[in-house]
Design a protein around this motif. Structure first.
Motif, PDB file in Angstrom:
ATOM      1  N   PHE A 173      11.055  30.350 -12.132  1.00  0.00           N
ATOM      2  CA  PHE A 173      10.921  29.315 -11.814  1.00  0.00           C
ATOM      3  C   PHE A 173      10.136  28.334 -12.708  1.00  0.00           C
ATOM      4  CE2 PHE A 173      11.493  30.839  -7.411  1.00  0.00           C
ATOM      5  CZ  PHE A 173      12.501  30.112  -6.906  1.00  0.00           C
ATOM      6  N   ASP A 174      10.617  27.188 -12.968  1.00  0.00           N
ATOM      7  CA  ASP A 174       9.598  26.370 -13.858  1.00  0.00           C
ATOM      8  C   ASP A 174       8.591  25.428 -13.236  1.00  0.00           C
ATOM      9  OD1 ASP A 174      11.096  24.325 -12.602  1.00  0.00           O
ATOM     10  OD2 ASP A 174      12.257  23.772 -14.405  1.00  0.00           O
ATOM     11  N   SER A 175       8.187  25.860 -12.050  1.00  0.00           N
ATOM     12  CA  SER A 175       7.160  25.106 -11.564  1.00  0.00           C
ATOM     13  C   SER A 175       6.160  26.120 -10.954  1.00  0.00           C
ATOM     14  CB  SER A 175       7.883  24.340 -10.211  1.00  0.00           C
ATOM     15  OG  SER A 175       6.685  23.983  -9.285  1.00  0.00           O
ATOM     16  N   SER A 176       4.847  25.602 -11.223  1.00  0.00           N
ATOM     17  CA  SER A 176       3.723  26.613 -10.794  1.00  0.00           C
ATOM     18  C   SER A 176       3.506  26.605  -9.342  1.00  0.00           C
ATOM     19  CB  SER A 176       2.450  26.213 -11.514  1.00  0.00           C
ATOM     20  OG  SER A 176       2.102  24.657 -11.205  1.00  0.00           O
ATOM     21  N   LEU A 177       4.302  25.748  -8.623  1.00  0.00           N
ATOM     22  CA  LEU A 177       4.061  25.740  -6.888  1.00  0.00           C
ATOM     23  C   LEU A 177       4.194  27.168  -6.479  1.00  0.00           C
ATOM     24  CD1 LEU A 177       6.263  22.557  -5.754  1.00  0.00           C
ATOM     25  CD2 LEU A 177       3.549  22.809  -5.731  1.00  0.00           C
ATOM     26  N   VAL A 178       4.999  27.899  -7.156  1.00  0.00           N
ATOM     27  CA  VAL A 178       5.093  29.312  -6.578  1.00  0.00           C
ATOM     28  C   VAL A 178       4.042  29.942  -6.469  1.00  0.00           C
ATOM     29  CG1 VAL A 178       7.527  29.335  -7.089  1.00  0.00           C
ATOM     30  CG2 VAL A 178       5.951  30.372  -8.784  1.00  0.00           C
ATOM     31  N   LEU A 179       2.957  29.593  -7.366  1.00  0.00           N
ATOM     32  CA  LEU A 179       1.583  30.143  -7.337  1.00  0.00           C
ATOM     33  C   LEU A 179       0.670  29.584  -6.440  1.00  0.00           C
ATOM     34  CD1 LEU A 179       1.493  30.818 -11.332  1.00  0.00           C
ATOM     35  CD2 LEU A 179       2.277  32.532  -9.465  1.00  0.00           C
ATOM     36  N   LEU A 180       0.823  28.493  -5.954  1.00  0.00           N
ATOM     37  CA  LEU A 180      -0.156  27.642  -4.914  1.00  0.00           C
ATOM     38  C   LEU A 180      -0.562  28.209  -3.872  1.00  0.00           C
ATOM     39  CD1 LEU A 180      -1.421  24.859  -4.730  1.00  0.00           C
ATOM     40  CD2 LEU A 180       0.481  24.098  -3.430  1.00  0.00           C
ATOM     41  N   ASP A 181      -1.831  28.338  -3.860  1.00  0.00           N
ATOM     42  CA  ASP A 181      -2.681  28.902  -2.754  1.00  0.00           C
ATOM     43  C   ASP A 181      -3.789  28.055  -2.372  1.00  0.00           C
ATOM     44  OD1 ASP A 181      -3.652  30.909  -1.078  1.00  0.00           O
ATOM     45  OD2 ASP A 181      -3.455  32.729  -2.438  1.00  0.00           O
ATOM     46  N   ILE A 182      -3.978  27.667  -1.293  1.00  0.00           N
ATOM     47  CA  ILE A 182      -4.936  26.952  -0.771  1.00  0.00           C
ATOM     48  C   ILE A 182      -6.084  27.607  -0.032  1.00  0.00           C
ATOM     49  CG2 ILE A 182      -5.723  24.660   0.625  1.00  0.00           C
ATOM     50  CD1 ILE A 182      -2.683  23.925   0.035  1.00  0.00           C
TER      51      ILE A 182
END
Length: 198
Positions: A173-182
């Motif tokens: 993916f070209d989005s860092s959303l796949v790494l998002l962790d809250i």
């Protein structure tokens, strides 16, 4: 294909200081958002595993259309929730998406993972952003028996992925959303500033 979404939402939310599933997110709550996105991505059933503050969270999960499973052992770690959820998955399942409630993912990311997983027929499919693996993993239902026996001491789901490394596919993916962790209030505020709600 019968896709099941398994949403783990039983954790203690220690660093957050308030139950993460009920955090406001995209005009609803985090748990309602996650259930809706899994459904939009193609999951026919969504199973939500609850533990901490289950009585408060359960009505939101059920209102969103999920089936709730209670994990009485949630204080012992995430692996207990994975086991409880995997036990609840019915035999008709072909493909399983495992997501933590503090990792919001839009439907298009989950759908892309499911599509590649089914097209390439890998045992496990993982998202990748700039060389880093993210979430959620998509798994073949043949792994359910392993998931029903994962242990915190042996790294839970991570150990299952490691055992089958030769059959793991990656979806870039070209989005860092796949790494998002809250994990903390700081993470939460930062995520709200950058996340684009569909």
């Amino acid at each position: 294909m019968n896709v099941v979404g398994l949403l783990l939402a039983a954790g203690l939310s220690v660093r957050m200081g308030t139950p993460k599933p009920l955090l406001p997110w995209c005009d609803s709550t985090l748990i309602e958002y996650q259930v809706a996105q899994l459904r939009a991505a193609g999951a026919g059933e969504i199973i939500v595993v609850l533990g901490y503050e289950a009585k408060a969270v359960q009505p939101y999960a059920e209102l969103a259309g999920a089936r709730v499973v209670l994990n009485p052992d949630y204080r012992e770690g995430r692996a207990t929730s994975l086991r409880a959820g995997a036990q609840a998955v019915e035999a008709s399942c072909d493909t399983l998406v495992v997501l933590n409630v503090d990792q919001p993912r839009p439907a298009e990311i989950v759908a892309a993972l499911i599509h590649q997983h089914q097209a390439r027929q890998d045992l496990i499919t993982l998202s990748v952003y700039e060389g880093r693996r993210g979430h959620p993993p998509v798994l073949e239902a043949s792994l359910l028996e392993e998931l029903r026996h994962v242990q915190e001491e042996t790294q839970g789901l991570r150990a299952v992925i490691s055992r089958h490394q030769g059959r793991v596919g990656e979806c870039a993916f070209d989005s860092s959303l796949v790494l998002l962790d809250i994990n903390s209030p700081v993470d939460y505020e930062a995520a709200k500033q950058t996340y684009i709600c569909g």
